[in-house]
Motif scaffolding. Structure first.
Motif, PDB file in Angstrom:
ATOM      1  N   VAL A  26       0.832  -1.035  -0.013  1.00 25.82           N
ATOM      2  CA  VAL A  26       0.119  -0.344  -0.003  1.00 25.82           C
ATOM      3  C   VAL A  26       0.730   1.217  -0.007  1.00 25.82           C
ATOM      4  CG1 VAL A  26      -1.948  -1.197   1.160  1.00 25.82           C
ATOM      5  CG2 VAL A  26      -0.215   0.147   2.609  1.00 25.82           C
ATOM      6  N   GLU A  81      -1.723   6.146   2.157  1.00 24.69           N
ATOM      7  CA  GLU A  81      -2.521   5.081   2.913  1.00 24.69           C
ATOM      8  C   GLU A  81      -2.075   4.318   4.106  1.00 24.69           C
ATOM      9  OE1 GLU A  81      -5.823   2.139   2.498  1.00 24.69           O
ATOM     10  OE2 GLU A  81      -5.491   3.957   1.754  1.00 24.69           O
ATOM     11  N   LYS A  99      -6.481  -0.181   0.139  1.00 17.27           N
ATOM     12  CA  LYS A  99      -5.991  -0.064  -1.358  1.00 17.27           C
ATOM     13  C   LYS A  99      -4.668  -0.309  -1.717  1.00 17.27           C
ATOM     14  CE  LYS A  99      -6.847   4.651  -1.222  1.00 17.27           C
ATOM     15  NZ  LYS A  99      -7.059   6.041  -1.757  1.00 17.27           N
ATOM     16  N   GLU A 142      -3.991   7.520  -5.476  1.00 13.43           N
ATOM     17  CA  GLU A 142      -3.306   8.159  -4.272  1.00 13.43           C
ATOM     18  C   GLU A 142      -2.677   9.370  -4.681  1.00 13.43           C
ATOM     19  OE1 GLU A 142      -0.340   5.529  -2.885  1.00 13.43           O
ATOM     20  OE2 GLU A 142       0.224   4.595  -4.865  1.00 13.43           O
TER      21      GLU A 142
END
Length: 214
Positions: free
Chosen positions: A76, A80, A99, A129
């Motif tokens: 990740v 995150e 995610k 992101e």
């Protein structure tokens, strides 16, 4: 938007002798690394290219060059991880989503996926992101091959295929190529980071969703 991508999103008209007019949705399969998911685990399509020394590790642990130099890594992003660490003190507040994605740099080599049926359109997305200007860019830094034939990605600029104004999804043109996947009817999708300037610090390249239509 290509005709194949249009049909993937909106279907196609029915043309036959018994139906004067109509519309049908095409057969679409979606695969993701995000969790939770009931079906369509993108990892099930992987033929090769995953860093063996990263398998089974806690997704929240830091992963450096010793992993990325061995292959693509299920991980990740930094933002995150920071968000999840902040929620730990509150018991996660009920958020169970993750995610996660397959991340890679040039040294990671080729990630190979076996698409489970003859496709007429394939869409590949990276994770959404917030990262800097030097992060991996699909159209510039990633090389794709479908059925052994190199193809140029076509960025998708609308809807949820963009995040914070930047495209994170691309359509891959499907050429009439021999089947090269796990099964005789499969097609092998190969993904590699071609740029040596992509780093994990600035933002490695990622693959989190694959959508296949026929």
């Amino acid at each position: 938007m290509s005709n194949n991508l249009y049909s993937l999103l909106r279907g196609s008209p029915i043309r036959n002798e018994t139906v004067s007019s109509g519309w049908k949705m095409n057969n679409v399969s979606c695969y993701t690394t995000f969790e939770p998911s009931l079906t369509g685990n993108l990892g099930d399509l992987v033929v090769s290219g995953i860093a063996e020394n990263s398998r089974g590790l806690d997704i929240m642990l830091p992963k450096g060059a010793q992993f990325y130099n061995q292959g693509w890594v299920l991980d990740v992003g930094d933002s995150e991880k920071r968000a999840k660490r902040k929620l730990v003190r509150y018991g996660g507040l009920g958020f169970v989503d993750s995610k996660q994605a397959f991340y890679g740099v040039n040294a990671s080599g080729v990630l190979e996926l076996s698409l489970p049926f003859a496709a007429h359109v394939v869409v590949v997305c990276g994770v959404n992101e917030r990262r800097g200007e030097n992060e991996c860019k699909i159209e510039r830094d990633v090389a794709f091959s479908v059925g052994g034939t190199p193809v140029e990605p076509r960025l998708i600029h609308f809807g949820s295929a963009a995040y914070l104004g930047k495209p994170i999804c691309c359509e891959l043109p499907i050429l009439r190529t021999p089947s090269t996947g796990k099964n005789p009817k499969d097609i092998l999708l190969q993904i590699a980071v071609k740029s040596t300037k992509v780093t994990t610090k600035d933002g490695a390249c990622s693959v989190s969703h694959v959508v296949v239509g026929r």
